[in-house]
Design a protein around this motif. Structure first.
Motif, PDB file in Angstrom:
ATOM      1  N   PRO A 157       0.662  -1.341   0.069  1.00 46.27           N
ATOM      2  CA  PRO A 157       0.118  -0.125   0.034  1.00 46.27           C
ATOM      3  C   PRO A 157       1.008   1.355   0.071  1.00 46.27           C
ATOM      4  N   THR A 158       0.264   2.382  -0.316  1.00 43.11           N
ATOM      5  CA  THR A 158       1.014   3.729  -0.606  1.00 43.11           C
ATOM      6  C   THR A 158       0.320   4.386   0.748  1.00 43.11           C
ATOM      7  N   THR A 159      -0.721   4.050   1.189  1.00 48.22           N
ATOM      8  CA  THR A 159      -1.361   4.464   2.460  1.00 48.22           C
ATOM      9  C   THR A 159      -0.297   3.843   3.706  1.00 48.22           C
ATOM     10  N   GLN A 160       0.334   5.151   4.282  1.00 50.34           N
ATOM     11  CA  GLN A 160       1.401   4.747   5.330  1.00 50.34           C
ATOM     12  C   GLN A 160       0.668   4.700   6.835  1.00 50.34           C
ATOM     13  N   ALA A 161       1.043   3.758   7.621  1.00 48.27           N
ATOM     14  CA  ALA A 161       0.563   3.740   8.845  1.00 48.27           C
ATOM     15  C   ALA A 161       0.831   5.000   9.471  1.00 48.27           C
ATOM     16  N   TRP A 162      -0.134   5.687  10.344  1.00 45.92           N
ATOM     17  CA  TRP A 162       0.104   7.016  10.659  1.00 45.92           C
ATOM     18  C   TRP A 162      -0.874   7.415  11.797  1.00 45.92           C
ATOM     19  N   LEU A 163      -0.338   8.520  12.735  1.00 45.28           N
ATOM     20  CA  LEU A 163      -1.308   8.836  13.827  1.00 45.28           C
ATOM     21  C   LEU A 163      -1.104  10.364  13.897  1.00 45.28           C
ATOM     22  N   TRP A 164      -2.385  10.778  14.222  1.00 45.53           N
ATOM     23  CA  TRP A 164      -2.685  11.993  14.487  1.00 45.53           C
ATOM     24  C   TRP A 164      -2.966  12.411  16.182  1.00 45.53           C
ATOM     25  N   LYS A 165      -2.238  13.266  16.822  1.00 44.56           N
ATOM     26  CA  LYS A 165      -2.341  13.510  18.164  1.00 44.56           C
ATOM     27  C   LYS A 165      -3.432  14.474  18.357  1.00 44.56           C
ATOM     28  N   TRP A 166      -4.573  14.171  19.420  1.00 42.35           N
ATOM     29  CA  TRP A 166      -5.689  14.996  19.878  1.00 42.35           C
ATOM     30  C   TRP A 166      -4.965  16.445  20.245  1.00 42.35           C
ATOM     31  N   ASP A 167      -4.031  16.392  21.096  1.00 44.43           N
ATOM     32  CA  ASP A 167      -3.429  17.820  21.363  1.00 44.43           C
ATOM     33  C   ASP A 167      -2.867  18.346  20.429  1.00 44.43           C
ATOM     34  N   ASP A 168      -2.248  17.811  19.110  1.00 41.75           N
ATOM     35  CA  ASP A 168      -2.095  18.593  18.087  1.00 41.75           C
ATOM     36  C   ASP A 168      -2.873  18.897  17.253  1.00 41.75           C
ATOM     37  N   ASP A 220     -18.853  25.372   3.368  1.00 41.30           N
ATOM     38  CA  ASP A 220     -20.031  24.252   4.352  1.00 41.30           C
ATOM     39  C   ASP A 220     -19.399  23.982   5.424  1.00 41.30           C
ATOM     40  N   ARG A 221     -18.246  23.474   5.365  1.00 44.40           N
ATOM     41  CA  ARG A 221     -18.044  22.496   7.017  1.00 44.40           C
ATOM     42  C   ARG A 221     -16.652  23.108   7.418  1.00 44.40           C
ATOM     43  N   ARG A 222     -16.585  23.197   8.674  1.00 41.89           N
ATOM     44  CA  ARG A 222     -15.274  23.298   9.235  1.00 41.89           C
ATOM     45  C   ARG A 222     -14.736  22.220   9.621  1.00 41.89           C
ATOM     46  N   VAL A 223     -13.877  21.530   8.523  1.00 45.14           N
ATOM     47  CA  VAL A 223     -13.295  20.191   8.850  1.00 45.14           C
ATOM     48  C   VAL A 223     -11.761  20.111   8.474  1.00 45.14           C
ATOM     49  N   LEU A 224     -11.055  19.473   9.282  1.00 41.12           N
ATOM     50  CA  LEU A 224      -9.691  19.305   8.950  1.00 41.12           C
ATOM     51  C   LEU A 224      -9.481  17.802   8.745  1.00 41.12           C
ATOM     52  N   ALA A 225      -9.149  17.728   7.330  1.00 40.60           N
ATOM     53  CA  ALA A 225      -8.991  16.261   6.864  1.00 40.60           C
ATOM     54  C   ALA A 225      -7.718  15.655   7.434  1.00 40.60           C
ATOM     55  N   LEU A 226      -7.729  14.359   7.699  1.00 38.84           N
ATOM     56  CA  LEU A 226      -6.325  13.874   8.045  1.00 38.84           C
ATOM     57  C   LEU A 226      -5.900  13.366   6.891  1.00 38.84           C
ATOM     58  N   ALA A 227      -4.652  13.781   6.394  1.00 41.01           N
ATOM     59  CA  ALA A 227      -4.032  13.488   5.066  1.00 41.01           C
ATOM     60  C   ALA A 227      -2.967  12.693   5.277  1.00 41.01           C
ATOM     61  N   ASN A 228      -2.989  11.515   4.787  1.00 42.23           N
ATOM     62  CA  ASN A 228      -1.929  10.560   4.648  1.00 42.23           C
ATOM     63  C   ASN A 228      -0.732  11.033   4.078  1.00 42.23           C
ATOM     64  N   PRO A 229       0.331  10.931   4.644  1.00 40.95           N
ATOM     65  CA  PRO A 229       1.593  11.526   3.978  1.00 40.95           C
ATOM     66  C   PRO A 229       2.123  10.600   2.600  1.00 40.95           C
ATOM     67  N   GLY A 230       1.616   9.347   2.755  1.00 44.43           N
ATOM     68  CA  GLY A 230       1.836   8.367   1.570  1.00 44.43           C
ATOM     69  C   GLY A 230       1.116   8.850   0.393  1.00 44.43           C
ATOM     70  N   LEU A 231       0.211   9.699   0.313  1.00 48.03           N
ATOM     71  CA  LEU A 231      -1.035   9.817  -0.733  1.00 48.03           C
ATOM     72  C   LEU A 231      -0.690  11.217  -1.589  1.00 48.03           C
ATOM     73  N   LYS A 232       0.414  11.460  -1.804  1.00 49.97           N
ATOM     74  CA  LYS A 232       1.129  12.598  -2.480  1.00 49.97           C
ATOM     75  C   LYS A 232       0.208  13.803  -2.325  1.00 49.97           C
TER      76      LYS A 232
END
Ligand code: GTQ
Ligand code: FE2
Length: 374
Positions: free
Chosen positions: A44-55, A74-86
């Motif tokens: 997979p190009t998807t990398q194992a990754w983690l986003w901390k609540w505190d960040d 429309d929405r106040r959304v922060l997408a969790l962008a996988n660094p493996g996905l260009k």
């Protein structure tokens, strides 16, 4: 005249020139790319990754001050962008994971789209999402569906912000080139009633005769935390063990609540490391409560409440809780199962830990991580 192999002229060039001629005609030779195209196991190009609540939370709060909710965004959304996905705003190649922040007395306007979404509530109270006229109350630990092509708007009646996890099949539908979107003619859609979908399931196994039901998704749009809690406790009493898992299903079919991804809850009990498993497809895990660590392909990911991590296809994964922990998860398994592509296996040996994930930086080796520790 039909298709004639003799009629066309022949090309007499050396190999390098030949490769250039292919490229110029938008052709690619399989023999050069076969191993990449068909590796023996998923790479997979998807990398194992983690986003901390505190960040993430401070930035979500700041977005609450900087961004207003208007048509267009429309929405106040922060997408969790996988660094493996260009640089794509996707958490895996099939799944969208994001944190959404709705300030006190704010509303996010009504729209509908073919991507299906779920909301798993993390903090706040007194918010409702209207789904095709049904005002669904949202409280921490609740799962709310806004399935394919259902009108939805979010409304906060309280003095506190609410933060929830958004899970969507948006990356999958992007690949399938089947995204449609429409704004509602009004800022908010009319409300027909409150928590109507739950009223259709007032008794276990009992349903109004002849009640009409959607075919594409669960008729139940709100899965309350209390029900999840009761089911986890019952499962643990019956099975014991370090891990009990449940799936949020369509009560009429037993299938997934939405058709394109699964919603699950995993309760981990402290003191035991779960067996290492791997499966095809990706999952996004949201830590609702408790703390622990997961090992993904030999790299250790430490987590606590509000942290979110992603496991790529065919990665070796095991979990260990430090205190009782609830992990909500979404996974693309229903798609793989429908296409007969789903595989899973349990490894006979536990994984060795070769490194520790450093938030914001990614994985580092064991040596590096000890140097980085302060
Ligand atoms: O709340 O309707 O994270 O439309 C992405 C797209 C949330 C939403 C997302 C959306 C929404
Ligand atoms: Fe939406």
């Amino acid at each position: 005249m039909g298709i004639d192999i003799h009629h066309t002229h022949t090309v007499e060039v050396g190999y390098d020139e030949f490769c250039g001629a292919l490229a110029a005609r938008d052709l690619q030779p399989l023999w050069k790319i076969a191993r990449q195209l068909m590796p023996e196991v998923p790479l997979p190009t998807t990398q194992a990754w983690l986003w901390k609540w505190d960040d993430v939370l401070p930035l979500a709060k700041r977005a609450g001050e900087l961004i207003t909710l208007e048509r267009g965004g429309d929405r106040r959304v922060l997408a969790l962008a996988n660094p493996g996905l260009k640089g794509l705003p996707f958490t895996s190649t099939t799944l969208w994971g994001a944190l959404q922040y709705l300030g006190p007395h704010e509303s996010a306007p009504a729209h509908r789209h073919t991507p299906s979404a779920i909301r798993f509530v993390l903090t706040g109270s007194g918010v409702y999402t209207t789904v095709n006229g049904d005002a669904c109350d949202m409280e921490p630990g609740d799962l709310i569906l806004t399935p394919i092509w259902n009108w939805h708007d979010h409304n906060n009646r309280s003095d506190e912000p609410m933060v929830w996890f958004d899970g969507l099949d948006l990356p999958l539908l992007t690949t399938l080139e089947s995204i449609f979107f429409e704004n509602h003619p009004d800022q908010l859609q009319p409300v027909e009633g409150n928590n109507l979908s739950e009223q259709g399931f007032a008794g276990v196994g009992l349903r109004e005769m002849g009640a009409s039901s959607p075919v594409a998704h669960s008729p139940l749009l709100r899965y309350r935390r209390g029900e999840t809690e009761r089911t986890l406790e019952a499962l643990h009493r019956a099975r014991g063990g370090a891990l009990v898992s449940l799936e949020y299903v369509n009560p009429l079919t037993g299938g997934p609540a939405v058709s394109t991804f699964a919603c699950e809850m995993h309760r981990l009990y402290p003191g035991t490391r779960t067996p290492t498993k791997r499966k095809t497809g990706s999952s996004v895990y949201v830590v609702f409560q408790g703390s622990g660590r997961s090992v993904i392909n030999g790299v250790r990911f430490d987590w606590g409440p509000g942290d979110i991590f992603v496991t790529p296809s065919w990665a070796g994964v095991d979990h260990e809780a430090y205190e009782r922990a609830d992990l909500f998860a979404i996974s693309d398994r229903p798609v793989l199962q429908a296409l007969h592509l789903y595989r899973e296996e349990e490894l006979t040996e536990g994984q060795e830990i070769s490194g520790t994930f450093v938030p914001l930086k990614g994985a580092t080796s064991a040596a590096d991580s000890s140097r980085n520790e302060h």
